[in-house]
Design an enzyme around this catalytic site. Structure first.
Site: not given
Ligand code: LAN
Length: 745
Positions: A475
């Site tokens: 996305d």
């Molecule tokens: C994110 C940040 C962005 C987010 C969007 C693009 C908003 C979403 O539409 C798709 C998923 C995504 C890319 C996403 C996935 C999970 C993330 C990477 C995070 C929320 C930022 C931090 C998180 C990550 C998993 C944090 C570390 C924790 C663990 C459980 C490994």
């Protein structure tokens, strides 16, 4: 304008191609120079820190990014003096002024390279991982950083003396023990009142052995938990044949990349040697019981306050097998598994220029690389240099960000928000700069090892943060593409993202679509849903595979609809089919009450906006039966009307995400209000009073200079952990007001 406190001025954000480094009293803007050579602190500095970073969590646990914003404003804010459009009514006039003031303010926060830096904190279990890596590897942070980290952790202690998973959460064992250990690593005395109270919290809540598995892991590396008390991670699973439905290459990439270095540490039983500090910590955490704990019995012990996802019976059975295997494991096979894992870790580091996919594997990979190659190795030094990319300073202290930033994501949204109405065209330089950043961030080359390590092809994609991060997202690619198209259409720039790069992005979006018609996050869904039964983390849900999500799907569908409009000849049939099945997926996700659940922000207002935006863009284009489409949109609007608060705004709390039920906040929230308004406006909702009441809330909350205050936390992941999106409080109100302006002009 802003109450800028003296100590804030000592911290400067340096940026370069989206990279963020907070430097203490920098004497130049050369970013690399400020990683280690930080001058020692005087007692006066420390006292000033304490005074100026004092923060009242009870008022609002969310800091407002004032340290960064104050300094950006000082450098480049000026009142807007340009022309204002002629409008037909005083209402339109008022909106135009608010939008222009809002964009003018927001533009002054843009960095030289074109993105909008912002606080991306929220989770509290991240900084401890980094501090543990720094402790194990004897690589302490500079004193200035350490003092600021202490302040952050103190600032976020709850009234009951514990800490939550995230800044708004109630205390959990995971949060509390991790912060406790962090403060001790940072040199806080065990007799400090905050710590003795925290110890009482731990005892009262059943003791430290009830910490969830990720906490058990970190404690084990510190020699504060026996590795025998940790369920086996079965490192040999990395040698499984790839066709098996449960081979880890099929996991959601975040789980894959976290359990990979964890498996390395587990296989090596990495632990710091006992020393006075560790012996003391053992006593602080466990009293005199440490030596007599029956460790294998603690493997599934769990504090009720941390219990979000129960371990499945299947996983418990599997653990019985893998734990027994540890006693007989064949050393040849283990060596082979370890060699493979290390190769994979090196590939991840190289692919991301040592940023790594996220904050968790960033810390654990650092430990592995230190263990494998030593403190003086080039690889480890490169890791350490990137620790700083994850640190952020706000008025609550220094935190670890949930990613190396949200640069591309915010820039794409901001560009679209600004260009929603013609008022955005009054800011051509802002758009030129964001275009530059979007251009810079599109991925142009493939990783050499992408095939070997299960990476989705990525040329033409956009990442969430920076190109260097090297992990594109479906996305984010869609948002990057939609923003590019809007900017091209604005006529404000000289086009440098040419048709072939646009086509690459489209091809990638098509390649990301799942069989169910939806889009997931970074990759295709690679395994069946039952794999979720193997989720070993008690604190997160749905982490095992990459699921299709409403928001991700809507973003991809919208970008494809945009492409159809501007490049009607390009892959018409394939794109139309992708849109059609994407829309069908979205419709299927709608709840009986008309709403959609949002997996990546708080919450129903977010996903409902995305879904309705996609449906409304698809209207009258022959993708779906129009009555079905209209009914779905009107049910969504009815849902929002029911949730509207008395003051005319909308407001959800993070519990909407964790409880999967719309949960009203006490006060309406500008971000939720903006999403609701964007939805009602795009759906052409007939009752204008409802819309106007929401608009009034946004106008009433806009500050003198054009900002909005930071309210509740807006982001989430894995249902149960919240994350800050500091830019949302500007982007979405501006977007909604811009859209409303188009109505009233
Ligand atoms: C994110 C940040 C962005 C987010 C969007 C693009 C908003 C979403 O539409 C798709 C998923 C995504 C890319 C996403 C996935 C999970 C993330 C990477 C995070 C929320 C930022 C931090 C998180 C990550 C998993 C944090 C570390 C924790 C663990 C459980 C490994």
């Amino acid at each position: 304008m802003l109450n800028v406190k003296p100590a804030w001025k000592n911290w400067q954000l340096l940026t370069e191609k989206g990279r963020h480094i907070w430097a203490f009293k920098p004497d130049s803007t050369a970013l690399d120079q400020h990683l280690h050579n930080v001058e020692a602190l005087s007692q006066a500095d420390i006292d000033q820190f304490k005074a100026d970073f004092s923060f009242d969590k009870a008022e609002n646990p969310n800091s407002g990014d004032q340290v960064f914003r104050a300094s950006a404003l000082q450098k480049q804010y000026a009142d807007y003096k340009g022309p204002l459009p002629q409008t037909s009514s005083s209402k339109a006039d008022t909106i135009a002024k608010a939008v222009v003031k809002g964009i003018n303010y927001y533009a002054s926060l843009q960095s030289e390279d074109g993105h909008w830096p912002g606080d991306y904190g929220g989770p509290l279990f991240l900084l401890p991982g980094l501090l543990i890596a720094s402790y194990i590897s004897s690589t302490p942070f500079p004193q200035a950083h350490q003092e600021m980290m202490k302040l952050y952790i103190f600032n976020h202690q709850n009234k009951d003396a514990g800490w939550g998973m995230h800044i708004e959460g109630e205390s959990t064992m995971f949060g509390t023990v991790m912060q406790y250990v962090s403060l001790r690593i940072l040199g806080v005395d065990k007799e400090h009142e905050a710590l003795s109270k925290a110890r009482a919290w731990m005892q009262l809540n059943g003791g430290v052995t009830g910490i969830p598995s990720w906490g058990k892991f970190y404690l084990a590396t510190l020699n504060l938990f026996d590795w025998d008390g940790f369920n086996s991670l079965f490192p040999e699973m990395w040698l499984f044949p790839k066709w098996l439905p449960f081979h880890p290459w099929r996991y959601w990439c975040h789980s894959r990349m976290v359990y990979l270095p964890m498996a390395y540490c587990y296989a090596q039983r990495i632990q710091v040697p006992e020393n006075e500090f560790i012996l003391s910590l053992r006593e602080e955490l466990y009293g005199d019981t440490f030596a007599s704990i029956d460790w294998p019995k603690q493997r599934n012990a769990l504090c009720p306050k941390d219990d979000y996802t129960k371990l499945s019976p299947v996983l418990k059975w599997m653990n019985l097998f893998t734990n027994s295997y540890e006693k007989v494991s064949c050393s040849w096979l283990r060596k082979k598994a370890l060699a493979y894992i290390l190769r994979y870790l090196n590939a991840e580091d190289a692919q991301t220029d040592y940023i790594d996919i996220g904050p968790v594997n960033k810390a654990i990979n650092s430990i592995c690389i230190w263990h494998a190659y030593g403190r003086e190795s080039e690889q480890f030094k490169k890791h350490v240099a990137r620790w700083y990319d994850y640190l952020w300073v706000a008025e609550d202290g220094m935190k670890m960000s949930g990613y190396n930033g949200s640069q591309l994501w915010d820039t794409a949204f901001a560009s679209r928000a600004i260009l929603e109405s013609d008022l955005g065209k009054l800011f051509p330089e802002t758009i030129q700069k964001s275009y530059h950043f979007i251009d810079l961030s599109q991925i142009k080359t493939e990783h050499a090892t992408h095939n070997e390590f299960f990476r989705h092809p990525m040329i033409g994609c956009w990442p969430f943060s920076t190109a260097e991060n090297g992990w594109p997202v479906a996305d984010c690619t869609a948002e990057g593409l939609s923003a590019t198209l809007v900017i091209h259409a604005s006529g404000l720039i000289k086009q440098v993202i040419d048709d072939s790069r646009i086509e690459q992005a489209v091809d990638q979006i098509l390649s990301y679509q799942n069989k169910d018609g939806g889009w997931a996050t970074y990759e295709l869904t690679r395994a069946p849903k039952w794999l979720e039964k193997l989720n070993p983390s008690e604190v997160f849900a749905d982490i095992m595979i990459d699921y299709s999500w409403t928001e991700c799907t809507a973003a991809c569908v919208i970008s494809l609809l945009d492409i159809q409009e501007r490049y009607p000849q390009y892959k018409t049939t394939a794109i139309r089919e992708a849109i059609r099945s994407g829309l069908a997926f979205i419709l299927k996700q709608q709840r009986a009450d008309g709403s959609w659940y949002g997996g990546w922000a708080v919450c129903f207002t977010y996903a409902t906006w995305f879904a309705v935006e996609a449906l409304s863009h698809a209207k009258d284009k022959g993708f779906l039966d129009e009555t079905v489409l209209l009914k779905s949109m009107s049910q969504a609007c009815e849902f929002l009307v029911v949730q509207q608060k008395l003051d005319g705004g909308w407001g959800e709390t993070f519990e909407s995400c964790s409880k999967l039920q719309y949960t009203q906040a006490n006060k309406s929230q500008v971000v939720n209000t903006a999403w609701a308004l964007l939805t009602l406006l795009t759906a052409e909702f007939k009752d204008k009073n409802i819309i106007e009441a929401g608009v009034e809330v946004l106008l009433g909350r806009q500050t003198e200079i054009g900002d909005w205050s930071q309210e509740n936390i807006s982001g989430v992941f894995n249902y149960n952990c919240m994350i800050t999106y500091a830019n949302y409080r500007n982007i979405f109100p501006l977007w909604a007001l811009g859209r409303y302006y188009n109505e009233v002009i």
